[in-house]
Design an enzyme around this catalytic site. Structure first.
Site, short mmCIF file in Angstrom:
data_model
loop_
_atom_site.label_atom_id
_atom_site.label_comp_id
_atom_site.label_asym_id
_atom_site.label_seq_id
_atom_site.Cartn_x
_atom_site.Cartn_y
_atom_site.Cartn_z
N ASP A 193 0.78 -1.15 0.06
CA ASP A 193 0.01 -0.15 0.04
C ASP A 193 0.61 1.09 -0.10
OD1 ASP A 193 -2.31 1.49 0.09
OD2 ASP A 193 -2.93 1.14 2.42
N TRP A 202 2.93 7.98 -2.41
CA TRP A 202 4.32 8.33 -2.56
C TRP A 202 4.62 9.18 -3.70
CZ3 TRP A 202 7.50 7.34 -6.90
CH2 TRP A 202 8.76 7.33 -6.56
N HIS A 243 3.10 3.41 -8.97
CA HIS A 243 2.83 2.05 -9.38
C HIS A 243 4.00 1.49 -9.87
CE1 HIS A 243 -1.21 2.15 -7.85
NE2 HIS A 243 -1.44 3.20 -8.53
N SER A 293 -6.90 -5.94 -5.82
CA SER A 293 -8.07 -6.71 -5.44
C SER A 293 -9.24 -6.84 -6.06
CB SER A 293 -8.27 -5.91 -3.93
OG SER A 293 -8.94 -4.72 -4.16
N SER A 294 -10.23 -7.45 -5.77
CA SER A 294 -11.57 -7.51 -6.59
C SER A 294 -12.45 -6.24 -6.23
CB SER A 294 -12.36 -8.72 -6.10
OG SER A 294 -12.39 -8.78 -4.50
N TRP A 330 -11.35 -2.54 -8.72
CA TRP A 330 -12.15 -2.26 -9.98
C TRP A 330 -13.10 -1.00 -10.12
CZ3 TRP A 330 -10.56 -4.52 -14.41
CH2 TRP A 330 -10.12 -6.16 -14.15
N LEU A 390 11.99 -20.43 -4.04
CA LEU A 390 10.99 -19.47 -3.57
C LEU A 390 9.78 -19.29 -4.19
CD1 LEU A 390 10.25 -17.06 -1.73
CD2 LEU A 390 10.99 -15.32 -3.50
N ILE A 411 -7.08 -5.65 6.84
CA ILE A 411 -6.33 -6.50 5.83
C ILE A 411 -7.26 -6.50 4.58
CG2 ILE A 411 -5.66 -8.25 7.65
CD1 ILE A 411 -8.17 -9.79 7.30
N GLU A 456 1.04 -13.21 12.23
CA GLU A 456 1.65 -12.03 13.03
C GLU A 456 1.20 -11.00 11.98
OE1 GLU A 456 2.28 -12.48 16.11
OE2 GLU A 456 1.84 -14.51 16.13
#
Length: 265
Positions: free
Chosen positions: A26, A31, A43, A71-72, A75, A137, A198, A210
């Protein structure tokens, strides 16, 4: 059968370095605004931070890194910004996949990809296929993803796969159908940008993670900032429902299957 043990059904093994880190990236727009730049510049800079974070995770021994890219609910943003974000996603895939592959990083993308342009969907599939054999990874990018969508799609798949168990389904029946059934639950959740929520991210998977919140904006989040999050994590007492006294006594996990490590299907 789920590949990894559930933190609500057993006591996962813990270590000083989190096995799985999940991040909400975020602050890109803020920024840019602070520097009198268009939001898209933030971005674009954020992609550079992603590259640096992957490198830091490789160096620190993190095995799974999950990033919330779109995220959904995103949009709802201005159409021009959404369009630019899609273009940036395409460019990042084209530019970064070869580097990920050379460094042993496997790329996976989760979310409802059906809303994306068919060319982007094909690019995602080819990028995943190219890196499928890498194990150093696992980098997961959540795109058009929502935690509620994830749970609902898992429920629908579970019902279709085992209709005979109607009314008697258990957590273990649902878990294999979640978008991240291939990964252990996140040990550490990080959110940059100063917000402390969240935002519909990994609702099921963050049950015993955590949480670490920082005012630092995502384009500023460097290796030192990541290490500060690790230092905070290392001070946490991870009880998973037990008491502090049980931790001191060295009480074992409740069962051999409850180690938080992979379980053979």
């Amino acid at each position: 059968m789920a590949l990894f043990a559930s933190s609500t059904r057993g006591v996962p093994a813990t270590s000083a370095v989190p096995r799985h880190v999940a991040i909400i990236m975020d602050g890109n727009g803020r920024w840019a605004r602070k520097r009198l730049l268009p939001r898209f510049a933030g971005h674009h800079r954020g992609v550079e931070t992603v590259r640096a974070t992957v490198k830091t995770c490789l160096e620190r021994g993190v095995e799974f890194l999950t990033l919330f890219a779109f995220s959904s609910e995103n949009w709802r943003r201005p159409q021009e910004e959404v369009s630019l974000l899609m273009q940036l996603f395409v460019r990042a895939l084209k530019d970064e996949v070869s580097k990920l592959h050379r460094n042993g990083v496997r790329l996976r993308v989760i979310g409802d990809l059906s809303r994306f342009d068919v060319d982007l969907q094909a690019l995602i599939r080819s990028s995943e296929e190219r890196t499928a054999g890498n194990t150093r990874l696992i980098l997961t990018v959540a795109a058009n993803y929502g935690g509620r969508w994830d749970i609902l799609q898992a429920v629908n798949r579970m019902v279709l796969s085992e209709p005979e168990k109607s009314g008697e389904w258990a957590e273990s029946d649902l878990a294999p159908h979640l978008a991240m059934s291939y990964a252990p639950e996140p040990d550490l959740f990080i959110r940059t940008g100063g917000e402390q929520r969240i935002s519909n991210f990994l609702l099921w998977q963050l049950a015993y993670s955590e949480f670490y919140f920082t005012e630092m904006l995502w384009p500023e989040f460097d290796a030192a900032a990541f290490d500060a999050a690790l230092a905070s994590f290392q001070k946490r007492e991870r009880r998973f429902g037990r008491t502090s006294e049980q931790l001191v006594d060295g009480s074992p996990a409740t069962s051999a299957a409850a180690t938080g490590r992979r379980i053979d299907a």
